[in-house]
Design a protein around this motif. Structure first.
Motif, PDB file in Angstrom:
ATOM      1  N   THR A 478       0.804  -1.229   0.000  1.00 57.92           N
ATOM      2  CA  THR A 478       0.000   0.000   0.000  1.00 57.92           C
ATOM      3  C   THR A 478       0.837   1.281   0.000  1.00 57.92           C
ATOM      4  OG1 THR A 478      -0.188  -0.213   2.411  1.00 57.92           O
ATOM      5  CG2 THR A 478      -2.009  -1.051   1.092  1.00 57.92           C
ATOM      6  N   SER A 479       2.160   1.171   0.063  1.00 56.13           N
ATOM      7  CA  SER A 479       2.986   2.365  -0.094  1.00 56.13           C
ATOM      8  C   SER A 479       3.054   2.793  -1.554  1.00 56.13           C
ATOM      9  CB  SER A 479       4.405   2.102   0.431  1.00 56.13           C
ATOM     10  OG  SER A 479       5.077   1.134  -0.373  1.00 56.13           O
ATOM     11  N   GLU A 480       2.644   1.899  -2.466  1.00 58.49           N
ATOM     12  CA  GLU A 480       2.722   2.176  -3.895  1.00 58.49           C
ATOM     13  C   GLU A 480       1.376   2.508  -4.526  1.00 58.49           C
ATOM     14  OE1 GLU A 480       5.814  -0.630  -5.828  1.00 58.49           O
ATOM     15  OE2 GLU A 480       5.130  -1.695  -4.035  1.00 58.49           O
ATOM     16  N   ALA A 481       0.288   2.121  -3.871  1.00 58.94           N
ATOM     17  CA  ALA A 481      -1.055   2.392  -4.398  1.00 58.94           C
ATOM     18  C   ALA A 481      -2.073   2.187  -3.287  1.00 58.94           C
ATOM     19  CB  ALA A 481      -1.360   1.474  -5.579  1.00 58.94           C
ATOM     20  N   PRO A 482      -3.237   2.843  -3.371  1.00 64.37           N
ATOM     21  CA  PRO A 482      -4.275   2.640  -2.359  1.00 64.37           C
ATOM     22  C   PRO A 482      -4.711   1.177  -2.301  1.00 64.37           C
ATOM     23  CG  PRO A 482      -4.786   4.535  -3.742  1.00 64.37           C
ATOM     24  CD  PRO A 482      -3.640   3.823  -4.398  1.00 64.37           C
ATOM     25  N   LYS A 483      -5.044   0.715  -1.111  1.00 67.02           N
ATOM     26  CA  LYS A 483      -5.424  -0.687  -0.966  1.00 67.02           C
ATOM     27  C   LYS A 483      -6.683  -1.018  -1.768  1.00 67.02           C
ATOM     28  CE  LYS A 483      -8.265  -0.445   3.251  1.00 67.02           C
ATOM     29  NZ  LYS A 483      -8.405  -0.899   4.651  1.00 67.02           N
ATOM     30  N   GLU A 484      -7.575  -0.029  -1.957  1.00 66.47           N
ATOM     31  CA  GLU A 484      -8.789  -0.286  -2.730  1.00 66.47           C
ATOM     32  C   GLU A 484      -8.453  -0.645  -4.173  1.00 66.47           C
ATOM     33  OE1 GLU A 484      -9.706   2.362   0.708  1.00 66.47           O
ATOM     34  OE2 GLU A 484      -8.254   2.469  -0.941  1.00 66.47           O
ATOM     35  N   VAL A 485      -7.452   0.036  -4.737  1.00 67.23           N
ATOM     36  CA  VAL A 485      -7.022  -0.240  -6.116  1.00 67.23           C
ATOM     37  C   VAL A 485      -6.385  -1.620  -6.197  1.00 67.23           C
ATOM     38  CG1 VAL A 485      -5.446   0.464  -7.962  1.00 67.23           C
ATOM     39  CG2 VAL A 485      -6.745   2.185  -6.700  1.00 67.23           C
ATOM     40  N   LEU A 486      -5.470  -1.912  -5.274  1.00 71.19           N
ATOM     41  CA  LEU A 486      -4.783  -3.210  -5.280  1.00 71.19           C
ATOM     42  C   LEU A 486      -5.780  -4.352  -5.069  1.00 71.19           C
ATOM     43  CD1 LEU A 486      -1.633  -2.278  -3.141  1.00 71.19           C
ATOM     44  CD2 LEU A 486      -1.758  -2.583  -5.626  1.00 71.19           C
ATOM     45  N   ALA A 487      -6.733  -4.146  -4.164  1.00 66.47           N
ATOM     46  CA  ALA A 487      -7.727  -5.192  -3.892  1.00 66.47           C
ATOM     47  C   ALA A 487      -8.591  -5.458  -5.121  1.00 66.47           C
ATOM     48  CB  ALA A 487      -8.597  -4.805  -2.704  1.00 66.47           C
ATOM     49  N   GLU A 488      -8.970  -4.398  -5.853  1.00 73.62           N
ATOM     50  CA  GLU A 488      -9.815  -4.607  -7.030  1.00 73.62           C
ATOM     51  C   GLU A 488      -9.051  -5.306  -8.150  1.00 73.62           C
ATOM     52  OE1 GLU A 488     -12.965  -2.252  -9.933  1.00 73.62           O
ATOM     53  OE2 GLU A 488     -12.338  -1.340  -8.035  1.00 73.62           O
ATOM     54  N   ILE A 489      -7.767  -4.996  -8.306  1.00 71.13           N
ATOM     55  CA  ILE A 489      -6.971  -5.709  -9.312  1.00 71.13           C
ATOM     56  C   ILE A 489      -6.903  -7.197  -8.950  1.00 71.13           C
ATOM     57  CG2 ILE A 489      -4.677  -5.952 -10.355  1.00 71.13           C
ATOM     58  CD1 ILE A 489      -4.280  -2.941  -9.835  1.00 71.13           C
ATOM     59  N   ALA A 490      -6.678  -7.470  -7.664  1.00 70.41           N
ATOM     60  CA  ALA A 490      -6.646  -8.866  -7.218  1.00 70.41           C
ATOM     61  C   ALA A 490      -7.997  -9.539  -7.434  1.00 70.41           C
ATOM     62  CB  ALA A 490      -6.233  -8.939  -5.745  1.00 70.41           C
ATOM     63  N   ASP A 491      -9.082  -8.812  -7.185  1.00 71.64           N
ATOM     64  CA  ASP A 491     -10.420  -9.360  -7.440  1.00 71.64           C
ATOM     65  C   ASP A 491     -10.565  -9.778  -8.905  1.00 71.64           C
ATOM     66  OD1 ASP A 491     -11.110  -8.813  -4.838  1.00 71.64           O
ATOM     67  OD2 ASP A 491     -12.301  -7.035  -5.302  1.00 71.64           O
ATOM     68  N   ARG A 492     -10.015  -8.959  -9.793  1.00 69.95           N
ATOM     69  CA  ARG A 492     -10.195  -9.197 -11.235  1.00 69.95           C
ATOM     70  C   ARG A 492      -9.361 -10.366 -11.755  1.00 69.95           C
ATOM     71  NH1 ARG A 492     -12.812  -5.233 -14.193  1.00 69.95           N
ATOM     72  NH2 ARG A 492     -13.546  -3.465 -12.957  1.00 69.95           N
ATOM     73  N   ILE A 493      -8.310 -10.737 -11.035  1.00 67.60           N
ATOM     74  CA  ILE A 493      -7.542 -11.923 -11.457  1.00 67.60           C
ATOM     75  C   ILE A 493      -7.944 -13.157 -10.659  1.00 67.60           C
ATOM     76  CG2 ILE A 493      -5.572 -10.499 -12.138  1.00 67.60           C
ATOM     77  CD1 ILE A 493      -4.105 -11.620  -9.650  1.00 67.60           C
ATOM     78  N   SER A 494      -8.930 -13.014  -9.758  1.00 70.19           N
ATOM     79  CA  SER A 494      -9.313 -14.144  -8.904  1.00 70.19           C
ATOM     80  C   SER A 494     -10.132 -15.232  -9.595  1.00 70.19           C
ATOM     81  CB  SER A 494     -10.079 -13.638  -7.676  1.00 70.19           C
ATOM     82  OG  SER A 494     -11.285 -13.003  -8.055  1.00 70.19           O
ATOM     83  N   PRO A 495     -10.812 -14.967 -10.745  1.00 67.25           N
ATOM     84  CA  PRO A 495     -11.467 -16.088 -11.435  1.00 67.25           C
ATOM     85  C   PRO A 495     -10.454 -17.187 -11.758  1.00 67.25           C
ATOM     86  CG  PRO A 495     -12.236 -14.012 -12.333  1.00 67.25           C
ATOM     87  CD  PRO A 495     -11.117 -13.681 -11.402  1.00 67.25           C
ATOM     88  N   LEU A 496     -10.891 -18.428 -11.689  1.00 67.16           N
ATOM     89  CA  LEU A 496      -9.977 -19.565 -11.811  1.00 67.16           C
ATOM     90  C   LEU A 496      -9.191 -19.560 -13.113  1.00 67.16           C
ATOM     91  CD1 LEU A 496     -12.034 -22.520 -10.303  1.00 67.16           C
ATOM     92  CD2 LEU A 496     -10.239 -21.153  -9.243  1.00 67.16           C
ATOM     93  N   LYS A 497      -9.797 -19.071 -14.210  1.00 70.77           N
ATOM     94  CA  LYS A 497      -9.095 -19.124 -15.496  1.00 70.77           C
ATOM     95  C   LYS A 497      -7.838 -18.270 -15.479  1.00 70.77           C
ATOM     96  CE  LYS A 497     -11.840 -15.506 -17.808  1.00 70.77           C
ATOM     97  NZ  LYS A 497     -12.658 -15.206 -19.014  1.00 70.77           N
ATOM     98  N   TYR A 498      -7.795 -17.258 -14.612  1.00 69.30           N
ATOM     99  CA  TYR A 498      -6.598 -16.425 -14.483  1.00 69.30           C
ATOM    100  C   TYR A 498      -5.735 -16.882 -13.309  1.00 69.30           C
ATOM    101  CZ  TYR A 498      -9.305 -13.290 -17.494  1.00 69.30           C
ATOM    102  OH  TYR A 498     -10.045 -12.764 -18.519  1.00 69.30           O
ATOM    103  N   LEU A 499      -6.380 -17.190 -12.192  1.00 68.25           N
ATOM    104  CA  LEU A 499      -5.633 -17.528 -10.983  1.00 68.25           C
ATOM    105  C   LEU A 499      -4.805 -18.787 -11.163  1.00 68.25           C
ATOM    106  CD1 LEU A 499      -5.344 -16.208  -8.234  1.00 68.25           C
ATOM    107  CD2 LEU A 499      -7.143 -17.712  -7.372  1.00 68.25           C
ATOM    108  N   THR A 500      -5.325 -19.762 -11.902  1.00 65.99           N
ATOM    109  CA  THR A 500      -4.574 -21.002 -12.112  1.00 65.99           C
ATOM    110  C   THR A 500      -3.401 -20.823 -13.071  1.00 65.99           C
ATOM    111  OG1 THR A 500      -6.250 -21.623 -13.756  1.00 65.99           O
ATOM    112  CG2 THR A 500      -6.452 -22.579 -11.547  1.00 65.99           C
ATOM    113  N   MET A 501      -3.338 -19.675 -13.751  1.00 69.51           N
ATOM    114  CA  MET A 501      -2.134 -19.377 -14.538  1.00 69.51           C
ATOM    115  C   MET A 501      -0.989 -18.954 -13.623  1.00 69.51           C
ATOM    116  SD  MET A 501      -3.605 -17.201 -17.782  1.00 69.51           S
ATOM    117  CE  MET A 501      -4.944 -17.796 -18.824  1.00 69.51           C
ATOM    118  N   ILE A 502      -1.352 -18.388 -12.480  1.00 67.28           N
ATOM    119  CA  ILE A 502      -0.344 -17.959 -11.511  1.00 67.28           C
ATOM    120  C   ILE A 502       0.116 -19.140 -10.677  1.00 67.28           C
ATOM    121  CG2 ILE A 502       0.074 -16.418  -9.539  1.00 67.28           C
ATOM    122  CD1 ILE A 502      -2.051 -14.550 -10.701  1.00 67.28           C
ATOM    123  N   GLU A 503      -0.817 -20.028 -10.344  1.00 68.29           N
ATOM    124  CA  GLU A 503      -0.502 -21.217  -9.552  1.00 68.29           C
ATOM    125  C   GLU A 503      -1.511 -22.308  -9.902  1.00 68.29           C
ATOM    126  OE1 GLU A 503       0.343 -24.196  -7.712  1.00 68.29           O
ATOM    127  OE2 GLU A 503       1.778 -22.573  -7.365  1.00 68.29           O
TER     128      GLU A 503
END
Length: 615
Positions: A478-503
């Protein structure tokens, strides 16, 4: 006399004897001469004046209760301030020292709180702890300024204003790219003097929609899911206290009227509300449908913002008129054409020819418009034609591919550069110049809904690039961006089709997501991620058991003081004992991907590292 020290000071200006009457009528606020005098003095000066008055008070206990209740029941004083006040002071009278302190607090709030004027009367504004910059109403949701190239729409602004004055709640609808958000931002700027506060939010159906917006009108009110109902009710009460002096704007409200159960609460408030949507609403609501430009003059003026031309040249004017006709005076198409002509990659003729050719069957590809069924596919065919005609490079497509994960409200430009590992802003600036990325007035960048849909339809995500994106995001704080912005980006990659690309191991993927939400302090998202972990928990796989017990202990430590802790704990335990979530095969090997290597330890190290036993 309350301000005795001020009146006895020979340097004080002569007092206006009509001031008490004007104060009682609300036609003026306390003189700045008086407030400035006491600001320069020690607290003991005003406190001494108050103590000197107490000998004239006949019913001190009643006065004490009256001041206490006045502060506690004022809906325009922030809850954190009132909570701290209640902790430090009793409602019951004990002695003159305590009464003088409560009296002093009431006077200083009245003297130093902000006020706003409507007609000839002054009204008290929201009062909060000035040591906390995040405590102010809408302090993180101010409307952005309209783009520099916004032109025309004077009649539409006047019509919208008339509807707001008569009805107070308006659903502003229209196809994507017609300029709805820009119109409302211009409205907020033009009529700002009519409101004490204006808040601008983007609707997110997956984060509790209206309930999440209302509960966060005071950004310092951190909450977890089980607390949202109480915060929601308190915030509704606060908004109601402002009445018509407050404007709430909710963008991207692209859902049917009956989808969000909290909509009726919002419609019952006395404050003004504008919903921006491409959905269709029936006659039960006040709807203002924004269409294409009404005049060719507006079309010409928009083109000139990017591509100046001589209207006195009949041939040039004919070509611009033809372009406006073909686009049906649709602003986004005109803007993209004008930007292309400015760069010299197109002429009015080549733009017109491309739009006339178009691409067929866009109805099936881009179904988003006013009623979720194509009203017309013309605009979308035009935008796709211009989109593909731009001859975007591989890097351009990569940048746009990851803009789909950014919040509609925008992402800091530097953060996006970091997440996508770009060397500099060159590619971003190029796409801004093309018109596919918006450069917002607050330093953020965003894409329109129609570009987002085109990107989602045409561009696939590369798993290796997604892994790198996830690694970078999860290392950001959160020193680099507001937590609301970071949380929403994480929300948008949370669907399985994206998340399973990360792990590829979905349990470990949710573990990484949980740790990220936990790190940035997004309590609502942490709660959701922990539920996903519980649903995927397999007691028979060692790595799952190890990670889950550590995450669960961390989760419970964070929320141990919550009044809803027992309910949260019971809900989580009920979820993790559901047998349908434990159907994984035993003996699965631990993953070896870089993101989770640090979590792979032997069973012997279990207790030593995490302080857990093996049961």
């Amino acid at each position: 006399m309350l301000f005795k020290s001020y009146f006895n000071d020979p340097t004080s200006p002569e007092y206006d004897r009509s001031e008490p009457s004007k104060l009682n009528k609300g036609t003026r606020t306390l003189s700045s001469n008086i407030t400035d005098f006491y600001v320069r003095k020690d607290k003991s000066v005003l406190l001494g004046d108050i103590k000197g008055m107490l000998k004239y008070i006949l019913d001190k206990p009643q006065l004490h209760v009256s001041f206490f209740d006045l502060i506690i029941n004022d809906p325009l004083i922030s809850k954190p301030y009132k909570k701290q006040f209640a902790l430090n002071h009793s409602r019951e009278y004990s002695d003159d020292e305590h009464l003088a302190e409560v009296f002093y607090i009431a006077v200083t709030i009245a003297a130093y709180r902000p006020y706003y004027k409507v007609d000839k009367y002054w009204y008290a504004d929201y009062y909060y702890d000035t040591n906390s910059n995040s405590d102010g109403l809408f302090s993180k949701a101010k409307p952005q300024a309209p783009p520099k190239y916004f032109i025309g729409r004077e009649k539409e602004l006047g019509e919208l204003h008339a509807l707001m004055q008569s009805d107070g709640k308006v659903f502003l609808t229209g196809v994507a790219g017609v300029g709805k958000s820009e119109l409302v931002r211009t409205y907020a700027q033009k009529y700002a003097s009519e409101y004490a506060h204006i808040g601008y939010y983007n609707y997110n159906e997956y984060r509790n929609g209206i309930a999440d917006i209302i509960a966060n009108v005071l950004p310092n009110m951190a909450f977890i899911r089980s607390d949202i109902e109480a915060l929601y009710e308190e915030s509704l009460e606060l908004l109601s206290a402002f009445g018509k002096n407050l404007l709430l704007i909710i963008d991207n409200y692209n859902v049917p009227a009956d989808r969000d159960s909290n909509l009726p609460d919002l419609l019952e408030l006395e404050c003004d509300v504008i919903f921006i949507s491409y959905s269709h609403y029936d006659d039960d609501f006040t709807v203002y449908d924004l269409t294409e430009f009404r005049t060719f003059r507006e079309s010409y003026d928009l083109i000139k913002q990017f591509y100046p031309f001589d209207e006195n040249d009949p041939d040039v004017k004919f070509k611009m008129h033809r372009l406006a006709l073909i686009t049906d005076k649709y602003p986004f198409s005109l803007e993209l054409c004008a930007r292309s002509m400015k760069r010299g990659t197109d002429t009015p003729d080549t733009c017109a020819d491309a739009l006339v050719g178009g691409i067929k069957n866009m109805k099936a590809r881009i179904p988003a418009n006013k009623d979720r069924k194509p009203k017309t596919d013309t605009h979308y065919r035009h935008i796709e034609s211009l989109f593909r005609k731009a001859d975007l490079t591989v890097t351009d497509k990569y940048v746009l591919s990851y803009m789909r994960f950014m919040p509609e409200s925008g992402v800091p430009k530097m953060l996006f550069q970091k997440l996508t590992r770009l060397i500099d802003f060159t590619e971003i600036d190029k796409l801004i110049d093309l018109g596919f990325i918006h450069d917002n007035s607050d330093g953020t960048i965003s894409i329109s809904s129609i570009v987002r849909k085109l990107v989602e339809a045409d561009y696939k995500i590369n798993p290796e690039e997604m892994l790198a994106f996830g690694e970078t995001l999860f290392s950001t704080d959160t020193s680099e961006a507001p937590k609301e912005v970071l949380a929403e980006i994480a929300d948008r990659i949370s669907p399985l089709k994206y998340l399973t690309m990360i792990e590829s191991d979905i349990f470990v993927a949710y573990h990484l997501l949980f740790q990220f939400y936990f790190k940035i302090g997004s309590n609502f998202s942490t709660d959701m991620a922990m539920s996903c972990l519980a649903m995927n928990y397999n007691k028979n796989i060692f790595k799952h058991r190890l990670l889950y017990q550590a995450d669960k202990a961390q989760f419970f430590e964070r929320f141990k003081d919550s009044e809803n802790f027992d309910l949260i704990k019971q809900t989580l335990e009920n979820t993790e004992t559901n047998p349908r979530w434990h159907a994984h095969e035993d003996g699965e090997e631990p993953p070896s991907d870089p993101l989770v290597k640090s979590f792979i330890v032997s069973e012997e190290d279990d207790a030593e590292i995490f302080g857990l036993n093996d049961e």
